[in-house]
Design an enzyme around this catalytic site. Structure first.
Site, short mmCIF file in Angstrom:
data_model
loop_
_atom_site.label_atom_id
_atom_site.label_comp_id
_atom_site.label_asym_id
_atom_site.label_seq_id
_atom_site.Cartn_x
_atom_site.Cartn_y
_atom_site.Cartn_z
N GLU A 119 -0.34 1.29 -0.46
CA GLU A 119 -0.35 1.74 0.93
C GLU A 119 -1.06 3.08 1.00
O GLU A 119 -0.79 3.95 0.17
CB GLU A 119 1.07 1.90 1.49
CG GLU A 119 1.06 2.04 3.00
CD GLU A 119 2.47 2.19 3.61
OE1 GLU A 119 3.39 2.56 2.89
OE2 GLU A 119 2.60 1.92 4.80
N GLY A 125 7.29 9.78 -2.03
CA GLY A 125 8.66 9.78 -2.51
C GLY A 125 9.00 8.43 -3.09
O GLY A 125 9.56 8.31 -4.18
N ALA A 126 8.65 7.38 -2.32
CA ALA A 126 8.92 6.02 -2.76
C ALA A 126 8.08 5.08 -1.91
O ALA A 126 7.55 5.48 -0.89
CB ALA A 126 10.40 5.68 -2.59
N MET A 127 7.98 3.84 -2.38
CA MET A 127 7.15 2.85 -1.68
C MET A 127 7.84 1.51 -1.66
O MET A 127 8.30 1.01 -2.68
CB MET A 127 5.79 2.75 -2.40
CG MET A 127 4.87 1.69 -1.83
SD MET A 127 4.40 2.04 -0.11
CE MET A 127 4.20 0.38 0.52
N ASN A 142 7.18 -1.65 -1.59
CA ASN A 142 6.59 -2.92 -2.01
C ASN A 142 7.64 -4.03 -1.93
O ASN A 142 8.77 -3.84 -2.36
CB ASN A 142 6.10 -2.84 -3.44
CG ASN A 142 5.28 -1.61 -3.70
OD1 ASN A 142 4.34 -1.33 -2.97
ND2 ASN A 142 5.67 -0.84 -4.71
N HIS A 202 16.19 3.83 3.10
CA HIS A 202 14.93 3.79 3.85
C HIS A 202 14.04 2.66 3.32
O HIS A 202 13.55 1.82 4.08
CB HIS A 202 14.24 5.15 3.71
CG HIS A 202 12.90 5.26 4.37
ND1 HIS A 202 12.70 5.92 5.56
CD2 HIS A 202 11.68 4.79 4.00
CE1 HIS A 202 11.42 5.84 5.90
NE2 HIS A 202 10.78 5.16 4.96
N GLU A 203 13.86 2.61 2.00
CA GLU A 203 12.94 1.61 1.42
C GLU A 203 13.50 0.20 1.54
O GLU A 203 12.75 -0.76 1.75
CB GLU A 203 12.65 1.93 -0.06
CG GLU A 203 12.12 3.34 -0.33
CD GLU A 203 10.90 3.71 0.49
OE1 GLU A 203 10.15 2.80 0.90
OE2 GLU A 203 10.70 4.91 0.74
N HIS A 232 12.93 -1.09 4.91
CA HIS A 232 11.54 -1.55 5.05
C HIS A 232 11.37 -3.02 4.66
O HIS A 232 10.39 -3.66 5.05
CB HIS A 232 10.62 -0.75 4.13
CG HIS A 232 10.03 0.48 4.74
ND1 HIS A 232 9.42 0.50 5.96
CD2 HIS A 232 9.93 1.75 4.25
CE1 HIS A 232 8.97 1.74 6.20
NE2 HIS A 232 9.27 2.51 5.18
N GLU A 281 7.88 3.14 9.88
CA GLU A 281 8.52 4.37 9.39
C GLU A 281 9.63 4.89 10.30
O GLU A 281 10.64 5.39 9.82
CB GLU A 281 7.46 5.45 9.16
CG GLU A 281 6.41 5.06 8.13
CD GLU A 281 7.00 4.67 6.78
OE1 GLU A 281 8.20 4.92 6.54
OE2 GLU A 281 6.25 4.08 5.96
ZN LIG Z 1 8.85 4.48 4.77
#
Ligand SMILES: [Zn+2]
Length: 878
Positions: free
Chosen positions: A143, A277-279, A281, A313-314, A317, A336
């Protein structure tokens, strides 16, 4: 992507073809990708074999794909006898590859086959190289627009497809991807093995994930979904806090959403080098180590909260972003803002003692602060290039998006909102959506005019200032409201009457009512009537002496009360307002000082009522502003008096709590103590607190009693601010030998807190060393820039070493962090210098941030000029 670590966040020079991002034609669409990567860690490259199953919608002889830093070997289009060799032409500026064939491709399905070589880069984007423990890893961060660095693809979120990944890796290494592992077979050759992963669900290209190396995992499950938390072998045991949180969170979401977690398994991987911070996927979330791994025995409250919060949060998503994806990046907030809003729900349910409502209040303040600027942007704004896309990962997409959702949730009711959310998710599952799709769903479910309210907050920049006055007419209270756009800039504020109109849901609380009255303000002015019911507690009927119009603190606006009203409310703040409401009141009061409508003396009077504030999140906001006032609005003549005021204000609460933690102390008591140590040791310049902080730290560093984890950062900061060479060296050594990320960064980032110019210089020099990872450098340098004792020296250093620092600053969100920290300047010469420097050294993905920083400095200059004498008079009058 994960907020926090970003909160500030991007440049390109390194990978540097400026790009103008052409949108791909829609004549050909992908259905499925078969991707094989033979990874060569030693030579930092990979061989790719790709088959894309596509649909041709209009007959054509050319197919345009995204590709960057890909060396094409062969490309063909078609199957069987119809297969034809394609000519490949690359456009570096557009980041595309155009495949042209001699014979026209007919409408219908066909296949594109490509063999190519790619590079494992050092820039933490695309398929890149990471290093730890003397060895190499290959990981992805795709991303927003970097899938094209790993494989030629239709790299736009609306081109959803399924992906089947195969990885050929060294024997002894393993690999993780979006799908579950289907097979693991030896070869090709004696030194390699081949891992095949299950086909992913239909998803966008930016969600593909691969990690190659000797990762090891701790394993659990929630609702029969296997969950693993993985890390390099030495850090495997630091995954248990995250595993527990991930299980709790997934369970919660399975109960909240009508669609159960749809991806079969969930892997969460700590990557040694990671820019964000993080993703999120799909089913393979990647993290920077410090945001995922911690020692179960010693982790502080803030570390536990941070891990849980980014995980929440992740994992959110997986629904908002992965299952349903925004159609284009202009609606990034649908990813987001949603993940930020949603993340607090499982935390509030799992850990009520964490006071998540206060954290939400803090998120609102973060959004309002940025959104007060002329240089803010609407939540939905036009984005075209990769740099513009990267720059939209800001507090407007995250915190403002979340604040608007909370406001709407509170307006329609939590259960109705949830139903609407589920309607939206079910309708667009495995597809794409827009803001209109969302507000249509909530309006239909609730029967309320959400489709009229939301566009006013999404499509225009800024937010309303609601001015409130009260009158008593015939025993009834009349509340008069007017709205206008709020600006930080006093000159704009004066002329702002005509700019912007919002439909504002708000809830009014007075001492006359048992329950707040909620209402949507639709015009520039509005009037509310409150009946002359008995005043609560007094038994007498009458008009309300005060009203608070952001009851529940769910409104995305600021409030200005007429002065009599504030005087009537002030003595009741502690008893009549909840912690999030107090936070909102104090945040508005300070914003009105910045905007030149109130004086710093007004704020000091209000702050004086917060000396016994029992909620750490509220207290720390107050003490942070007290610190700002000391740094910028006092002079050498007034500072001693100001410091004495701070000690008098906060001393009694600190005496109650004591310096050392007791075994029975709650987390909240520990957090309050940490706030007070920080405030008294820095803003209060309290010699006892400073001496105790140093002694406590020396003891801990010398192998004695360890620091209370919650207070540790405050203790280290106070000691470092007043510290000498011996302490600098001790902290440096402690960072070096630390075994948990929390401990390492506590000591490493404290090097930026010293005031001694020689130590500031020494700390800055370290940023050039290979020992400081690129992922850490922007935050590390920002620490020096944000330290008023080091700002000037640090800026000179950064400018001098700009070229040398490029590989570290040019990672995603690096430039934004640096530019944001420069907002700690407060003089015209430095402002002009910053402006000139960035005019010559353009940061593609931080251009708005430069404007915001200039505006921030201007505001500070103006504030300092007007408020310094006012503060001096206020202090003298005490
Ligand atoms: Zn996010």
């Amino acid at each position: 992507m994960g907020a926090r670590a970003l909160a500030a966040l991007p440049l390109l020079v390194l990978l540097a073809v400026p790009s103008f991002a052409q949108r791909l034609p829609t004549t050909v669409r992908p259905d499925h990708y078969d991707l094989t990567f033979a990874v060569d860690l030693a030579r930092a490259r990979f061989e790719g074999t790709e088959t894309i199953h596509v649909q041709v919608d209009e007959p054509t002889t050319r197919v345009v794909l995204h590709a960057v830093e890909i060396e094409f070997h062969e490309a063909t289009i078609g199957t069987g006898a119809a297969r034809q060799k394609a000519r490949v032409s690359l456009d570096q500026a557009d980041q595309t590859a155009t495949l042209t064939v001699p014979r026209t491709l007919a409408r219908g399905p066909t296949e594109i086959r490509i063999t190519y070589t790619g590079i494992l880069n050092d820039a933490l984007r695309g398929f890149y190289l990471s290093r730890a423990g003397g060895r190499r890893y290959a990981v992805t961060q795709l991303e927003s627009t970097d899938a094209r660095r790993a494989f030629p693809c239709f790299d736009e979120p609306a081109f959803k497809a399924t992906f089947a990944v195969t990885l050929v890796v060294d024997r002894g290494d393993t690999a993780i991807s979006n799908g579950t592992l289907l097979s693991d077979t030896p070869g090709p050759g004696a030194a390699r093995h081949t891992l095949k992963f299950a086909t992913s669900p239909k998803m966008s290209s930016y969600l593909v994930a691969m990690a190659v190396g000797d990762f090891q995992c701790v394993e659990g499950a929630a609702d029969a979904v296997p969950i693993r938390v993985c890390a390099t072998p030495d850090k495997k045991d630091l995954g248990y806090i995250a595993l527990e949180a991930a299980q709790q969170i997934l369970k919660f979401y399975n109960g909240y959403y009508a669609v159960k977690y749809p991806f079969g398994k969930l892997d969460v991987v700590a990557v040694p080098d990671f820019a964000a911070g993080a993703m999120e996927n799909t089913a393979a979330i990647f993290f920077r180590e410090t945001d995922l791994l911690a020692d179960s025995k010693t982790a502080s409250l803030s570390t536990r909260k941070n891990i849980a919060s980014i995980l929440a949060h992740e994992i959110a998503h997986q629904w908002f972003g992965d299952l349903v994806t925004m159609k284009w990046w202009d609606d990034l907030w649908l990813n987001e803002g949603f993940a930020t809003w949603m993340a607090n729900r499982p935390l509030a349910a799992w850990k009520p003692e964490w006071n998540v409502a206060v954290d939400e209040g803090l998120e609102n303040q973060t959004a309002l602060n940025l959104d007060s600027m002329k240089s803010t942007r609407p939540i939905r704004s036009i984005v075209k290039t990769p740099a513009q896309i990267e720059e939209t990962f800001d507090a407007i997409a995250y915190e403002k998006g979340a604040a608007v959702l909370r406001m709407i949730e509170s307006y329609v009711g939590a259960e109705t909102f949830r139903k609407g959310v589920n309607v939206y998710l079910q309708k667009h599952a495995y597809g794409n959506a827009t803001s209109e799709d969302f507000w249509t769903a909530i309006a239909a479910t609730s029967g309320k005019p959400v489709d009229r309210i939301m566009p006013t907050f999404l499509n225009q920049p800024g937010f309303p200032l609601v001015e409130v006055s009260l009158a008593c007419t015939g025993g009834r209270t009349r509340i008069s409201l007017t709205q206008k756009r709020f600006f930080l800039d006093p000159a704009l504020m004066k002329g702002a009457g005509s700019g912007g109109r919002w439909q504002v849901p708000l809830c009014v609380k007075t001492p006359n009512q048992a329950m707040a009255t909620c209402h949507a303000m639709t015009d520039a002015t509005d009037t509310l009537w409150i009946d002359g019911a008995p005043l609560l507690g007094s038994g007498q009927a009458g008009c309300a002496p005060w009203a608070f119009i952001n009851a529940g603190a769910q409104g995305y606006f600021r409030t200005s009360y007429q002065p009599e009203l504030i005087r009537a409310l002030a003595p009741n703040v502690a008893s009549a307002l909840t912690a999030p409401e107090r936070l909102s009141l104090a945040g508005d009061a300070w914003a009105l000082v910045l905007a030149g409508r109130h004086t710093v003396a007004d704020y000091m009077i209000l702050a004086s009522g917060f000396g016994k504030e029992p909620t750490s999140g509220v207290l720390s906001q107050i003490t942070k502003r007290l610190g700002f006032i000391r740094d910028y609005l006092t002079t050498s003549a007034t500072r001693p008096r100001y410091e004495a005021f701070t000690r008098t204000l906060l001393g009694p609460l600190f005496d109650d709590l004591g310096l050392a933690a007791s075994i029975g102390d709650t987390d909240e008591r520990r957090a309050l103590r940490a706030s007070l140590i920080g405030a008294l040791g820095t803003t209060g310049n309290d010699p006892d607190v400073i001496a105790s902080a140093r002694a406590t730290l020396d003891r801990a560093l010398g192998g004695g009693e360890p620091l209370d984890p919650t207070a540790a950062r405050a203790i280290v900061r106070v000691a470092a601010e007043h510290g000498d060479t011996a302490l600098y060296e001790a902290l440096s050594a402690a960072a070096e030998r630390a075994t948990s990320p929390e401990e390492r960064y506590r000591y490493l980032y404290a090097l930026a807190d010293f005031k001694d110019p020689a130590l500031v210089q020494r700390g800055l020099e370290y940023s050039l060393s290979a020992d400081l990872r690129s992922q850490d450098a922007p935050k590390y340098l920002a620490g020096f820039l944000a330290n008023p004792a080091g700002t000037r020296r640090a800026w000179t250093f950064v400018k001098q070493h700009w070229t040398e620092l490029q590989p570290k600053i040019a990672i995603s969100f690096g430039g934004v962090r640096i530019v944001e920290a420069l907002g700690s300047f407060c003089d015209a010469r430095s402002r002009d210098d910053v402006k000139t420097f960035f005019a010559a050294n353009k940061l593609g993905s931080a251009s708005q941030k430069v404007d915001q920083t200039i505006e921030r400095i201007n505001n500070c200059i103006d504030l300092r000029e007007k408020q310094t004498p006012i503060l001096a008079r206020w202090l003298a009058g005490r």
